[in-house]
Design a protein around this motif. Structure first.
Motif, PDB file in Angstrom:
ATOM      1  N   ASP A  74       0.905  -1.196   0.045  1.00 44.75           N
ATOM      2  CA  ASP A  74       0.035   0.093   0.142  1.00 44.75           C
ATOM      3  C   ASP A  74       0.962   1.162   0.050  1.00 44.75           C
ATOM      4  OD1 ASP A  74      -2.157  -1.542   0.234  1.00 44.75           O
ATOM      5  OD2 ASP A  74      -2.648  -1.265   2.258  1.00 44.75           O
ATOM      6  N   GLN A  75       1.985   1.277   0.861  1.00 47.57           N
ATOM      7  CA  GLN A  75       2.872   2.309   0.944  1.00 47.57           C
ATOM      8  C   GLN A  75       3.533   2.769  -0.415  1.00 47.57           C
ATOM      9  OE1 GLN A  75       6.102   1.888   3.762  1.00 47.57           O
ATOM     10  NE2 GLN A  75       5.391   3.640   4.791  1.00 47.57           N
ATOM     11  N   ASN A  76       3.846   1.702  -1.272  1.00 46.44           N
ATOM     12  CA  ASN A  76       4.613   1.957  -2.303  1.00 46.44           C
ATOM     13  C   ASN A  76       4.024   1.632  -3.763  1.00 46.44           C
ATOM     14  OD1 ASN A  76       7.037   2.343  -0.970  1.00 46.44           O
ATOM     15  ND2 ASN A  76       7.475   0.003  -0.606  1.00 46.44           N
ATOM     16  N   SER A  77       2.644   1.686  -3.608  1.00 47.65           N
ATOM     17  CA  SER A  77       2.061   1.571  -4.964  1.00 47.65           C
ATOM     18  C   SER A  77       2.144   3.001  -5.789  1.00 47.65           C
ATOM     19  CB  SER A  77       0.487   1.426  -4.434  1.00 47.65           C
ATOM     20  OG  SER A  77      -0.002   2.453  -3.942  1.00 47.65           O
ATOM     21  N   HIS A  78       1.994   2.421  -6.876  1.00 47.46           N
ATOM     22  CA  HIS A  78       2.116   3.663  -8.011  1.00 47.46           C
ATOM     23  C   HIS A  78       0.656   4.362  -8.013  1.00 47.46           C
ATOM     24  CE1 HIS A  78       5.975   2.378  -9.278  1.00 47.46           C
ATOM     25  NE2 HIS A  78       5.618   0.897  -9.248  1.00 47.46           N
ATOM     26  N   ILE A  79       1.196   5.543  -8.511  1.00 46.02           N
ATOM     27  CA  ILE A  79      -0.139   6.521  -8.532  1.00 46.02           C
ATOM     28  C   ILE A  79      -0.180   7.039 -10.267  1.00 46.02           C
ATOM     29  CG2 ILE A  79      -1.128   8.695  -7.929  1.00 46.02           C
ATOM     30  CD1 ILE A  79       0.501   8.684  -5.542  1.00 46.02           C
ATOM     31  N   SER A  80      -1.553   6.747 -10.594  1.00 52.48           N
ATOM     32  CA  SER A  80      -1.748   7.119 -12.202  1.00 52.48           C
ATOM     33  C   SER A  80      -1.288   8.675 -12.553  1.00 52.48           C
ATOM     34  CB  SER A  80      -2.858   6.625 -12.570  1.00 52.48           C
ATOM     35  OG  SER A  80      -4.077   7.396 -12.178  1.00 52.48           O
ATOM     36  N   PRO A  81      -0.994   8.989 -13.587  1.00 51.74           N
ATOM     37  CA  PRO A  81      -1.014  10.475 -13.925  1.00 51.74           C
ATOM     38  C   PRO A  81      -2.390  11.333 -13.551  1.00 51.74           C
ATOM     39  CG  PRO A  81      -0.084   9.199 -15.668  1.00 51.74           C
ATOM     40  CD  PRO A  81      -0.683   8.225 -14.750  1.00 51.74           C
ATOM     41  N   TRP A  82      -3.561  10.583 -13.941  1.00 52.44           N
ATOM     42  CA  TRP A  82      -4.847  11.213 -13.434  1.00 52.44           C
ATOM     43  C   TRP A  82      -4.827  11.484 -12.083  1.00 52.44           C
ATOM     44  CZ3 TRP A  82      -7.087  13.589 -17.165  1.00 52.44           C
ATOM     45  CH2 TRP A  82      -7.141  13.003 -18.537  1.00 52.44           C
ATOM     46  N   VAL A  83      -4.353  10.544 -11.171  1.00 50.40           N
ATOM     47  CA  VAL A  83      -4.316  10.788  -9.755  1.00 50.40           C
ATOM     48  C   VAL A  83      -3.716  12.027  -9.555  1.00 50.40           C
ATOM     49  CG1 VAL A  83      -3.786   9.984  -7.503  1.00 50.40           C
ATOM     50  CG2 VAL A  83      -4.970   8.689  -9.104  1.00 50.40           C
ATOM     51  N   TYR A  84      -2.188  12.379 -10.219  1.00 51.67           N
ATOM     52  CA  TYR A  84      -1.490  13.283  -9.948  1.00 51.67           C
ATOM     53  C   TYR A  84      -2.288  14.638 -10.461  1.00 51.67           C
ATOM     54  CZ  TYR A  84       2.691  10.630  -8.905  1.00 51.67           C
ATOM     55  OH  TYR A  84       3.392   9.892  -8.208  1.00 51.67           O
ATOM     56  N   ILE A 127      -4.237  22.590   3.747  1.00 52.08           N
ATOM     57  CA  ILE A 127      -4.720  21.570   4.903  1.00 52.08           C
ATOM     58  C   ILE A 127      -4.371  20.134   4.378  1.00 52.08           C
ATOM     59  CG2 ILE A 127      -6.125  20.540   6.407  1.00 52.08           C
ATOM     60  CD1 ILE A 127      -7.414  23.339   6.726  1.00 52.08           C
ATOM     61  N   LEU A 128      -4.734  19.980   3.213  1.00 47.28           N
ATOM     62  CA  LEU A 128      -4.483  18.536   2.680  1.00 47.28           C
ATOM     63  C   LEU A 128      -3.005  18.407   2.422  1.00 47.28           C
ATOM     64  CD1 LEU A 128      -7.970  17.612   0.665  1.00 47.28           C
ATOM     65  CD2 LEU A 128      -6.967  16.708   2.938  1.00 47.28           C
ATOM     66  N   LEU A 129      -2.507  19.509   1.674  1.00 42.26           N
ATOM     67  CA  LEU A 129      -1.149  19.522   1.352  1.00 42.26           C
ATOM     68  C   LEU A 129      -0.189  19.318   2.379  1.00 42.26           C
ATOM     69  CD1 LEU A 129       0.763  20.124  -1.142  1.00 42.26           C
ATOM     70  CD2 LEU A 129       0.824  22.472  -0.509  1.00 42.26           C
ATOM     71  N   ILE A 130      -0.413  19.940   3.822  1.00 38.92           N
ATOM     72  CA  ILE A 130       0.303  19.572   4.852  1.00 38.92           C
ATOM     73  C   ILE A 130       0.274  18.133   5.260  1.00 38.92           C
ATOM     74  CG2 ILE A 130       0.415  20.253   7.156  1.00 38.92           C
ATOM     75  CD1 ILE A 130      -0.402  23.235   6.202  1.00 38.92           C
ATOM     76  N   ILE A 131      -0.952  17.627   5.477  1.00 33.87           N
ATOM     77  CA  ILE A 131      -1.220  16.375   5.935  1.00 33.87           C
ATOM     78  C   ILE A 131      -0.536  15.380   4.918  1.00 33.87           C
ATOM     79  CG2 ILE A 131      -3.120  14.427   6.002  1.00 33.87           C
ATOM     80  CD1 ILE A 131      -4.853  16.874   7.121  1.00 33.87           C
ATOM     81  N   PHE A 132      -0.602  15.467   3.532  1.00 34.43           N
ATOM     82  CA  PHE A 132      -0.232  14.557   2.747  1.00 34.43           C
ATOM     83  C   PHE A 132       1.278  14.492   2.681  1.00 34.43           C
ATOM     84  CE2 PHE A 132      -4.211  14.513  -0.143  1.00 34.43           C
ATOM     85  CZ  PHE A 132      -4.772  13.481   0.745  1.00 34.43           C
ATOM     86  N   SER A 133       1.907  15.896   2.642  1.00 31.98           N
ATOM     87  CA  SER A 133       3.294  15.966   2.676  1.00 31.98           C
ATOM     88  C   SER A 133       4.046  15.159   4.070  1.00 31.98           C
ATOM     89  CB  SER A 133       3.828  17.133   2.579  1.00 31.98           C
ATOM     90  OG  SER A 133       3.330  17.979   3.603  1.00 31.98           O
ATOM     91  N   LEU A 134       3.219  15.066   5.046  1.00 29.98           N
ATOM     92  CA  LEU A 134       3.782  14.566   6.496  1.00 29.98           C
ATOM     93  C   LEU A 134       3.545  13.103   6.519  1.00 29.98           C
ATOM     94  CD1 LEU A 134       2.864  17.625   8.688  1.00 29.98           C
ATOM     95  CD2 LEU A 134       5.340  17.134   7.695  1.00 29.98           C
ATOM     96  N   GLY A 145       4.264   7.828  -2.900  1.00 26.11           N
ATOM     97  CA  GLY A 145       3.965   8.571  -4.176  1.00 26.11           C
ATOM     98  C   GLY A 145       3.195   9.803  -4.040  1.00 26.11           C
ATOM     99  N   ARG A 146       2.116   9.920  -3.196  1.00 29.43           N
ATOM    100  CA  ARG A 146       1.402  10.997  -2.783  1.00 29.43           C
ATOM    101  C   ARG A 146       2.382  11.987  -1.887  1.00 29.43           C
ATOM    102  NH1 ARG A 146      -3.662   9.640   0.529  1.00 29.43           N
ATOM    103  NH2 ARG A 146      -2.085   9.467   2.011  1.00 29.43           N
ATOM    104  N   ARG A 147       3.030  11.522  -0.909  1.00 25.39           N
ATOM    105  CA  ARG A 147       3.753  12.273  -0.243  1.00 25.39           C
ATOM    106  C   ARG A 147       4.767  13.124  -1.085  1.00 25.39           C
ATOM    107  NH1 ARG A 147       8.108   9.262   3.464  1.00 25.39           N
ATOM    108  NH2 ARG A 147       9.129   9.379   1.266  1.00 25.39           N
ATOM    109  N   ASN A 148       5.587  12.162  -1.903  1.00 24.05           N
ATOM    110  CA  ASN A 148       6.590  12.962  -2.719  1.00 24.05           C
ATOM    111  C   ASN A 148       5.913  13.880  -3.675  1.00 24.05           C
ATOM    112  OD1 ASN A 148       8.561  11.278  -1.622  1.00 24.05           O
ATOM    113  ND2 ASN A 148       8.511   9.764  -2.968  1.00 24.05           N
ATOM    114  N   PHE A 149       4.895  13.697  -3.988  1.00 26.55           N
ATOM    115  CA  PHE A 149       3.898  14.581  -4.903  1.00 26.55           C
ATOM    116  C   PHE A 149       3.814  15.843  -4.234  1.00 26.55           C
ATOM    117  CE2 PHE A 149       0.324  16.702  -6.964  1.00 26.55           C
ATOM    118  CZ  PHE A 149       1.082  17.020  -8.298  1.00 26.55           C
ATOM    119  N   ALA A 150       3.410  15.786  -2.842  1.00 25.21           N
ATOM    120  CA  ALA A 150       2.928  16.969  -1.945  1.00 25.21           C
ATOM    121  C   ALA A 150       4.290  17.886  -1.628  1.00 25.21           C
ATOM    122  CB  ALA A 150       2.038  16.359  -0.814  1.00 25.21           C
TER     123      ALA A 150
END
Length: 124
Positions: A51-61, A76-83, A89-94
């Protein structure tokens, strides 16, 4: 499914191994009856890593990009997702979004005084 290259567990929906990024075309199905030495803790750990390393599709980005653009909720979501470490993948994008945002704000803070000065010179 189990990767033949590194023997890590992957969900059936993955096309690439979550550990070594090998394409999962040559795999064999993982059945708990075949491996009695596999404990519940190991299965849970494998599922958590998957779950932690699953790839994210370009549409999700693209969706996250527009979500972060919402003024207060996006911040707020940017802060939550970046931490968060739930999905790397979501954390790195944030975190990358933070970097782009800081570069943009620094550019604006450097350019804004120049444009204000030009405006004052034209109207005085």
């Amino acid at each position: 499914m189990i990767c033949k290259n590194c023997s890590s567990g992957n969900p059936d929906t993955n096309t690439f191994c979550s550990s070594c990024d090998t394409e999962l075309t040559d795999v064999y199905e993982h059945d708990s009856a075949d491996t009695p030495d596999c404990t519940q803790e190991q299965k849970a750990s494998t599922q958590e890593n998957t779950d932690q390393n699953s790839h994210i599709s370009p549409w999700v980005y693209a969706g996250y990009y527009f979500l972060y653009s919402i003024p207060i909720a996006g911040l707020i979501l940017l802060i939550i997702f970046s931490l968060s470490n739930k999905n790397i993948g979501r954390r790195n994008f944030a975190r990358a979004y933070w970097c782009v945002l800081l570069i943009f704000l620094s550019y604006i803070s450097l350019a804004l005084p120049y444009f204000i000065m030009l405006y004052i010179q034209k109207h005085i």
